[in-house]
Design a protein around this motif. Structure first.
Motif, PDB file in Angstrom:
ATOM      1  N   ASN A  63       0.834  -1.208   0.000  1.00 44.14           N
ATOM      2  CA  ASN A  63       0.000   0.000   0.000  1.00 44.14           C
ATOM      3  C   ASN A  63       0.868   1.256   0.000  1.00 44.14           C
ATOM      4  N   ALA A  66       2.232   1.717  -3.460  1.00 41.17           N
ATOM      5  CA  ALA A  66       1.173   2.190  -4.352  1.00 41.17           C
ATOM      6  C   ALA A  66       0.868   3.666  -4.087  1.00 41.17           C
ATOM      7  N   ALA A  67       0.849   4.062  -2.834  1.00 41.85           N
ATOM      8  CA  ALA A  67       0.589   5.463  -2.495  1.00 41.85           C
ATOM      9  C   ALA A  67       1.709   6.356  -3.020  1.00 41.85           C
ATOM     10  N   GLU A  68       2.939   5.860  -2.920  1.00 41.50           N
ATOM     11  CA  GLU A  68       4.075   6.622  -3.426  1.00 41.50           C
ATOM     12  C   GLU A  68       3.981   6.780  -4.946  1.00 41.50           C
ATOM     13  N   GLU A  69       3.629   5.705  -5.625  1.00 42.00           N
ATOM     14  CA  GLU A  69       3.462   5.772  -7.083  1.00 42.00           C
ATOM     15  C   GLU A  69       2.327   6.714  -7.453  1.00 42.00           C
ATOM     16  N   SER A  70       1.266   6.668  -6.683  1.00 39.61           N
ATOM     17  CA  SER A  70       0.113   7.545  -6.921  1.00 39.61           C
ATOM     18  C   SER A  70       0.509   9.003  -6.748  1.00 39.61           C
ATOM     19  N   ALA A  71       1.264   9.284  -5.703  1.00 38.77           N
ATOM     20  CA  ALA A  71       1.703  10.659  -5.460  1.00 38.77           C
ATOM     21  C   ALA A  71       2.601  11.139  -6.592  1.00 38.77           C
ATOM     22  N   SER A  72       3.485  10.257  -7.047  1.00 41.30           N
ATOM     23  CA  SER A  72       4.383  10.612  -8.149  1.00 41.30           C
ATOM     24  C   SER A  72       3.591  10.879  -9.429  1.00 41.30           C
ATOM     25  N   ALA A  73       2.628  10.008  -9.705  1.00 40.34           N
ATOM     26  CA  ALA A  73       1.791  10.200 -10.899  1.00 40.34           C
ATOM     27  C   ALA A  73       0.995  11.489 -10.783  1.00 40.34           C
ATOM     28  N   SER A  74       0.523  11.791  -9.596  1.00 40.09           N
ATOM     29  CA  SER A  74      -0.241  13.018  -9.381  1.00 40.09           C
ATOM     30  C   SER A  74       0.624  14.248  -9.643  1.00 40.09           C
ATOM     31  N   GLU A  75       1.865  14.210  -9.169  1.00 41.12           N
ATOM     32  CA  GLU A  75       2.773  15.337  -9.412  1.00 41.12           C
ATOM     33  C   GLU A  75       3.047  15.487 -10.904  1.00 41.12           C
TER      34      GLU A  75
END
Length: 117
Positions: A63, A66-75
């Motif tokens: 998790n 996944a949250a780190e990847e999500s944050a990166s994608a969001s940036e």
């Protein structure tokens, strides 16, 4: 004769005491068996809890990744949105510039024949 009776009484009491000791040893043996079974059950329970905690740890790490990847994608998406906004602003400026040029050309074109007359 009295001593023989006394000896027989003592022997009977010793026999009863030994019988009680044997009965108590049997009870203790049963209790030790129950404790051994409970210890085995408890060890299995601890193993199951350990396995569950390991799985939860693994899920937590997944998790977090996944949250780190999500944050990166969001940036990245935010940066692309900023670029797109700038591109749209530039396009609007170009279009407005073209419209102004057309207006100037149209105005100059319309005025020129008047000046020629």
């Amino acid at each position: 004769v009295d001593r023989a009776k006394e000896g027989a009484t003592v022997a009977g009491e010793v026999g009863e005491a030994l019988s009680k000791i044997v009965t108590d040893v049997d009870e203790i043996s049963e209790l030790i068996g129950a404790i051994a079974k409970a210890t085995t059950d408890q060890a299995q329970g601890v193993e199951q809890v350990s396995t569950a905690v390991s799985r939860m740890d693994s899920n937590t790490q997944g998790n977090a990744a996944a949250a780190e990847e999500s944050a990166s994608a969001s940036e990245e998406l935010n940066a692309q949105a900023v670029c797109l906004k700038e591109s749209v602003q530039n396009l609007v400026e170009v279009i407005e510039g073209c419209n102004e040029s057309d207006s100037v050309l149209t105005t100059n074109h319309q005025e020129a024949p008047t000046a020629v007359k």
